[in-house]
Design a protein around this motif. Structure first.
Motif, PDB file in Angstrom:
ATOM      1  N   HIS A   1       0.558   3.112  -2.040  1.00  0.00           N
ATOM      2  CA  HIS A   1       0.427   2.532  -3.376  1.00  0.00           C
ATOM      3  C   HIS A   1      -1.053   2.412  -3.735  1.00  0.00           C
ATOM      4  N   THR A   2      -1.324   2.366  -5.033  1.00  0.00           N
ATOM      5  CA  THR A   2      -2.712   2.280  -5.489  1.00  0.00           C
ATOM      6  C   THR A   2      -3.352   0.992  -4.977  1.00  0.00           C
ATOM      7  N   GLY A   3      -4.468   1.135  -4.281  1.00  0.00           N
ATOM      8  CA  GLY A   3      -5.101  -0.029  -3.677  1.00  0.00           C
ATOM      9  C   GLY A   3      -6.605   0.047  -3.717  1.00  0.00           C
ATOM     10  N   LEU A   4      -7.219  -0.885  -3.005  1.00  0.00           N
ATOM     11  CA  LEU A   4      -8.672  -0.991  -2.996  1.00  0.00           C
ATOM     12  C   LEU A   4      -9.303  -0.208  -1.851  1.00  0.00           C
ATOM     13  N   GLY A   5      -8.504   0.094  -0.837  1.00  0.00           N
ATOM     14  CA  GLY A   5      -9.085   0.763   0.311  1.00  0.00           C
ATOM     15  C   GLY A   5      -8.059   1.567   1.067  1.00  0.00           C
ATOM     16  N   LEU A   6      -7.955   1.304   2.360  1.00  0.00           N
ATOM     17  CA  LEU A   6      -7.005   2.026   3.204  1.00  0.00           C
ATOM     18  C   LEU A   6      -5.659   1.321   3.097  1.00  0.00           C
ATOM     19  N   LEU A   7      -5.259   0.561   4.123  1.00  0.00           N
ATOM     20  CA  LEU A   7      -4.060  -0.266   3.985  1.00  0.00           C
ATOM     21  C   LEU A   7      -4.364  -1.453   3.078  1.00  0.00           C
ATOM     22  N   ASP A   8      -3.534  -1.689   2.089  1.00  0.00           N
ATOM     23  CA  ASP A   8      -3.628  -2.871   1.234  1.00  0.00           C
ATOM     24  C   ASP A   8      -2.331  -3.662   1.342  1.00  0.00           C
ATOM     25  N   ILE A   9      -2.402  -4.930   0.988  1.00  0.00           N
ATOM     26  CA  ILE A   9      -1.226  -5.801   1.036  1.00  0.00           C
ATOM     27  C   ILE A   9      -0.646  -5.922  -0.360  1.00  0.00           C
ATOM     28  N   PHE A  10       0.684  -5.794  -0.452  1.00  0.00           N
ATOM     29  CA  PHE A  10       1.393  -5.823  -1.720  1.00  0.00           C
ATOM     30  C   PHE A  10       2.520  -6.849  -1.666  1.00  0.00           C
ATOM     31  N   ALA A  11       2.942  -7.302  -2.842  1.00  0.00           N
ATOM     32  CA  ALA A  11       4.127  -8.152  -2.982  1.00  0.00           C
ATOM     33  C   ALA A  11       5.118  -7.427  -3.860  1.00  0.00           C
ATOM     34  N   SER A  12       6.400  -7.629  -3.591  1.00  0.00           N
ATOM     35  CA  SER A  12       7.442  -6.990  -4.385  1.00  0.00           C
ATOM     36  C   SER A  12       7.853  -7.885  -5.546  1.00  0.00           C
ATOM     37  N   ILE A  13       8.370  -7.263  -6.592  1.00  0.00           N
ATOM     38  CA  ILE A  13       8.883  -7.977  -7.759  1.00  0.00           C
ATOM     39  C   ILE A  13      10.357  -7.635  -7.916  1.00  0.00           C
ATOM     40  N   LYS A  14      11.210  -8.666  -7.978  1.00  0.00           N
ATOM     41  CA  LYS A  14      12.644  -8.442  -8.166  1.00  0.00           C
ATOM     42  C   LYS A  14      13.000  -8.502  -9.641  1.00  0.00           C
TER      43      LYS A  14
ATOM     44  N   LEU B   1      -2.187  -7.519  -4.077  1.00  0.00           N
ATOM     45  CA  LEU B   1      -2.640  -8.904  -4.056  1.00  0.00           C
ATOM     46  C   LEU B   1      -4.109  -9.068  -4.439  1.00  0.00           C
ATOM     47  N   GLY B   2      -4.834  -7.962  -4.539  1.00  0.00           N
ATOM     48  CA  GLY B   2      -6.204  -8.056  -5.025  1.00  0.00           C
ATOM     49  C   GLY B   2      -7.167  -8.668  -4.025  1.00  0.00           C
ATOM     50  N   VAL B   3      -8.412  -8.816  -4.458  1.00  0.00           N
ATOM     51  CA  VAL B   3      -9.434  -9.424  -3.613  1.00  0.00           C
ATOM     52  C   VAL B   3      -9.244 -10.938  -3.645  1.00  0.00           C
ATOM     53  N   PRO B   4      -9.612 -11.647  -2.578  1.00  0.00           N
ATOM     54  CA  PRO B   4     -10.258 -11.164  -1.355  1.00  0.00           C
ATOM     55  C   PRO B   4      -9.280 -10.804  -0.236  1.00  0.00           C
ATOM     56  N   VAL B   5      -7.957 -10.850  -0.520  1.00  0.00           N
ATOM     57  CA  VAL B   5      -7.006 -10.466   0.527  1.00  0.00           C
ATOM     58  C   VAL B   5      -7.196  -9.000   0.877  1.00  0.00           C
ATOM     59  N   ASN B   6      -7.339  -8.164  -0.123  1.00  0.00           N
ATOM     60  CA  ASN B   6      -7.534  -6.736   0.121  1.00  0.00           C
ATOM     61  C   ASN B   6      -9.009  -6.359   0.015  1.00  0.00           C
ATOM     62  N   SER B   7      -9.369  -5.342   0.764  1.00  0.00           N
ATOM     63  CA  SER B   7     -10.756  -4.881   0.810  1.00  0.00           C
ATOM     64  C   SER B   7     -10.755  -3.357   0.817  1.00  0.00           C
ATOM     65  N   ASN B   8     -11.893  -2.753   1.102  1.00  0.00           N
ATOM     66  CA  ASN B   8     -11.947  -1.298   1.182  1.00  0.00           C
ATOM     67  C   ASN B   8     -11.602  -0.792   2.579  1.00  0.00           C
ATOM     68  N   LYS B   9     -11.161  -1.693   3.449  1.00  0.00           N
ATOM     69  CA  LYS B   9     -10.729  -1.324   4.799  1.00  0.00           C
ATOM     70  C   LYS B   9      -9.226  -1.554   4.932  1.00  0.00           C
ATOM     71  N   ASP B  10      -8.725  -1.672   6.163  1.00  0.00           N
ATOM     72  CA  ASP B  10      -7.311  -1.935   6.410  1.00  0.00           C
ATOM     73  C   ASP B  10      -7.028  -3.428   6.323  1.00  0.00           C
ATOM     74  N   ASP B  11      -6.034  -3.790   5.520  1.00  0.00           N
ATOM     75  CA  ASP B  11      -5.610  -5.178   5.358  1.00  0.00           C
ATOM     76  C   ASP B  11      -4.099  -5.214   5.564  1.00  0.00           C
ATOM     77  N   PHE B  12      -3.643  -6.064   6.463  1.00  0.00           N
ATOM     78  CA  PHE B  12      -2.242  -5.952   6.889  1.00  0.00           C
ATOM     79  C   PHE B  12      -1.777  -7.255   7.546  1.00  0.00           C
ATOM     80  N   ALA B  13      -0.513  -7.269   7.963  1.00  0.00           N
ATOM     81  CA  ALA B  13       0.082  -8.392   8.706  1.00  0.00           C
ATOM     82  C   ALA B  13      -0.017  -9.703   7.930  1.00  0.00           C
ATOM     83  N   PHE B  14       0.377  -9.678   6.676  1.00  0.00           N
ATOM     84  CA  PHE B  14       0.361 -10.865   5.813  1.00  0.00           C
ATOM     85  C   PHE B  14       1.551 -11.764   6.142  1.00  0.00           C
ATOM     86  N   THR B  15       1.305 -13.062   6.307  1.00  0.00           N
ATOM     87  CA  THR B  15       2.379 -14.051   6.434  1.00  0.00           C
ATOM     88  C   THR B  15       2.016 -15.264   5.586  1.00  0.00           C
ATOM     89  N   MET B  16       3.033 -15.977   5.138  1.00  0.00           N
ATOM     90  CA  MET B  16       2.839 -17.153   4.297  1.00  0.00           C
ATOM     91  C   MET B  16       3.537 -18.333   4.949  1.00  0.00           C
TER      92      MET B  16
END
Length: 641
Positions: free
Chosen positions: A354-367, A380-395
């Motif tokens: 998906h279109t992102g800021l870098g390599l791996l980006d974190i996304f949320a789904s919409i129902k 999820l945008g900055v600062p969660v995502n960067s131009n590198k790999d961003d992953f393993a998101f938990t809440m």
């Protein structure tokens, strides 16, 4: 209490109950919105709009909810109302323009884009040069996530933080302190193991913090997820048998998801799941809210890309069935992984497709409206995502805090764990009340000023006397209530140094009618004041009380008054209630001692610290002169003739 007064009290209580139930509905709607549950949030916001409760705010949030749901028709319908509101934030001109763009009303969209720019908004040169999704701009209007320090990262790879029951479980390649280190040939780091530490712990985590039992092996283990009851763990592990890695046809060792149970504080009874295979990887386990579905990533046959997000049903006996690929809204021809489901059923995942800021980006789904079908995804945008790999998101369960991992610059190791907190919209809210009959004051003019007395916002109270205004954090404010035939009231308050999860600051205001109720200050008499922790009448107070006696006996023989006494905020609430009553009694007795007929004093009440004249609440730093202003007795004229 006579029948008339009883009825008035009952009516007041009914109005208060209605107001508080509506406040609760709004807070629930805001919570759902912040957790990406836009369908449920929209339903509540619609009800608030229909009930005319804090209508401007509810309409804004309803429009935003439809925007996230990729429903430009309904979004533009409500944004059309929003942009007509007084003092609406200019970002809504932009949102309205985008929703019109989504309906292909390009000419009208350009008009509102120009309105946004003319109001000081900054627009990227390519904002409307191509048919981008209008939802992206809605989501990116304001930073939602803020990073917090994590103290248990190492110089090796750390990721997959998952909080459960006050503990944080994570995968790490740290194996320091062990005499013999087994290195993973791919990156020459030790193999991953699963560690656990206390949430919020500031101590370093070493090899002694590995989870106890049979989860950790001589190969890669982790990350993990745990059922709500804390008895079952699902975790990723290299495929091996008899301590020897099992290779696929390409000579690679794949991943599997295993299940362990907690027995006497040990994770044991490890079992290989039926969804695993030797010729593909199955990893990154995640559970839904009631532990009836297992989500994971896999490159198994049937995948759209390099790896996809899949799910499977979990039966009460633990068996797995109904294997499903989540489809091409989530999965792309590239790689998707690290699924996570929050308490509202929203799927978060990482992707480089998906279109992102870098390599791996974190996304949320919409129902969508059926609350089942996934209709879109949001970066999820900055600062969660960067131009590198961003992953393993938990809440975490609060929906405000959580973790993710990244290999961005500035970290301690190759992959590091980052904590985040969301800052929900903060607002000041309150009810404007008639001081005589305690009924709400509809249409009272509410003006908010900043610390430099610049007007920040303006609105009117609804039929319940209620108001709510969004404010910035770490600011000082003054809020003023005005209404025809009433004497204005104000409060000073601050949003500095408050808890992140706090979304509401209360500022109730009390208006005294001018025609029927006049403060004695209007006839050149002052409020009397008391020393700290005392109800003794001071000499300066006696002078003012003697003036009241003279007025009541000589100038206004029909005058009837009411006495209201108060304290500052220091001390326990119950103690201050009693102290204010003592002050009211002392004032009352003094007037009687000077010959005032008790029938000419309708009430002498104590309100404790509930009606402060300034922002000197508990926890606020105030000088003594400011506290003194709250230690007072006021006199209200009920009848002049």
């Amino acid at each position: 209490m006579n029948t008339k007064n009883f009825i008035l009290v009952c009516i007041a209580l009914m109005i208060s109950f209605t107001a508080f139930s509506q406040q609760g509905k709004q807070k629930r709607a805001d919570t759902l919105f912040n957790k990406f549950s836009f369908v449920k949030a929209a339903k509540l916001y619609r009800e608030l709009v229909q009930d005319n409760y804090n209508r401007d705010y509810a309409t804004r949030k309803l429009a935003d909810s439809y925007a996230f749901l990729r429903d430009p028709r309904n979004a533009s319908r409500f944004y059309k109302s929003v942009v007509k509101q007084k003092n609406v934030p200019i970002e809504y001109y932009y949102k309205y323009a985008q929703s019109l763009r989504g309906m292909k009303k390009y000419d009208e969209s350009q008009i509102w884009l120009k309105r946004f720019k003319d109001s000081g908004g900054v627009v990227s040169s390519n904002d409307f040069s191509k048919d981008i999704k209008f939802i992206t701009s809605v989501f990116g209007a304001k930073q939602q996530y803020f990073l917090d320090r994590v103290r248990f990262n190492s110089k090796y790879s750390d990721f997959g933080a998952f909080e459960h029951d006050g503990k944080v479980y994570f995968a790490s390649a740290r194996d320091e302190g062990v005499a013999v280190k087994r290195l993973y040939g791919w990156n020459e780091q030790p193999f991953l193991d699963v560690y656990v530490t206390d949430a919020g712990s500031k101590r370093n985590v070493d090899y002694t913090a590995k989870v106890k039992g049979d989860v950790n092996s001589i190969y890669h283990d982790g990350p993990v997820t745990i059922t709500k009851d804390g008895k079952t763990m699902y975790f990723s592990r290299n495929n091996f048998k008899d301590d020897i890695e099992v290779k696929d046809k390409k000579g690679l060792t794949n991943m599997k998801i295993y299940r362990a149970t907690l027995v006497d504080s040990l994770w044991t009874n490890v079992e290989d799941l039926s969804i695993n295979g030797d010729n593909f990887s199955t990893q990154h386990a995640a559970l839904n809210i009631d532990d009836t579905k297992l989500y994971f990533s896999s490159d198994r046959p049937g995948s759209i890309g390099g790896s996809d997000i899949w799910c499977v049903d979990i039966a009460p006996d633990g068996s797995l069935s109904n294997l499903q690929n989540l489809g091409n809204v989530i999965n792309t021809e590239s790689a998707e992984g690290f699924p996570y489901i929050n308490n509202e059923g929203v799927l978060f995942f990482s992707s480089d497709g998906h279109t992102g800021l870098g390599l791996l980006d974190i996304f949320a789904s919409i129902k969508g409206e059926d609350e089942e079908t996934i209709v879109d995804v949001i970066n999820l945008g900055v600062p969660v995502n960067s131009n590198k790999d961003d992953f393993a998101f938990t809440m975490n369960a609060d929906g405000i805090t959580g973790y993710f991992a990244s290999n961005r610059q500035g970290g301690r190791g190759s992959d590091d764990i980052y904590a985040f907190h969301r800052e929900p919209v903060l607002h000041v809210e309150g009810v404007v009340t008639d001081a005589i009959n305690t009924s709400p004051v509809k249409g009272a003019k509410i003006t908010l000023f900043d610390e430099n007395d610049n007007q920040v916002a303006y609105m009117e109270t609804d039929e319940n006397g209620y108001f709510q205004i969004n404010i910035d954090r770490n600011k000082d404010y003054k809020i003023v209530a005005n209404q025809d035939k009433y004497i204005s009231d104000y409060r000073e308050f601050t949003s500095r140094n408050i808890q992140t999860e706090l979304i509401t600051i209360s500022a109730n205001l009390l208006l005294n009618p001018v025609q029927d109720v006049v403060k004695l200050a209007e006839i050149d008499l002052n409020t009397i004041y008391f020393n700290f922790d005392s109800h003794k009448i001071r000499p300066d107070a006696r002078e003012e009380l003697d003036k009241i006696v003279s007025l009541m006996q000589n100038d206004y023989p029909e005058m009837v008054i009411r006495i209201e006494s108060h304290t500052d905020s220091r001390g326990a609430l119950s103690y201050n209630d009693k102290l204010s009553i003592d002050r009211a009694n002392a004032t009352y007795e003094y007037l009687l001692s000077k010959g005032i007929d008790p029938t000419r004093i309708t009430e002498h009440q104590g309100f404790g610290e509930r009606r402060l004249t300034n922002g000197c609440e508990d926890g606020q730093k105030c000088e003594e002169k400011d506290h003194q202003l709250n230690r007072r007795t006021q006199f209200i004229v009920v009848k002049m003739e």
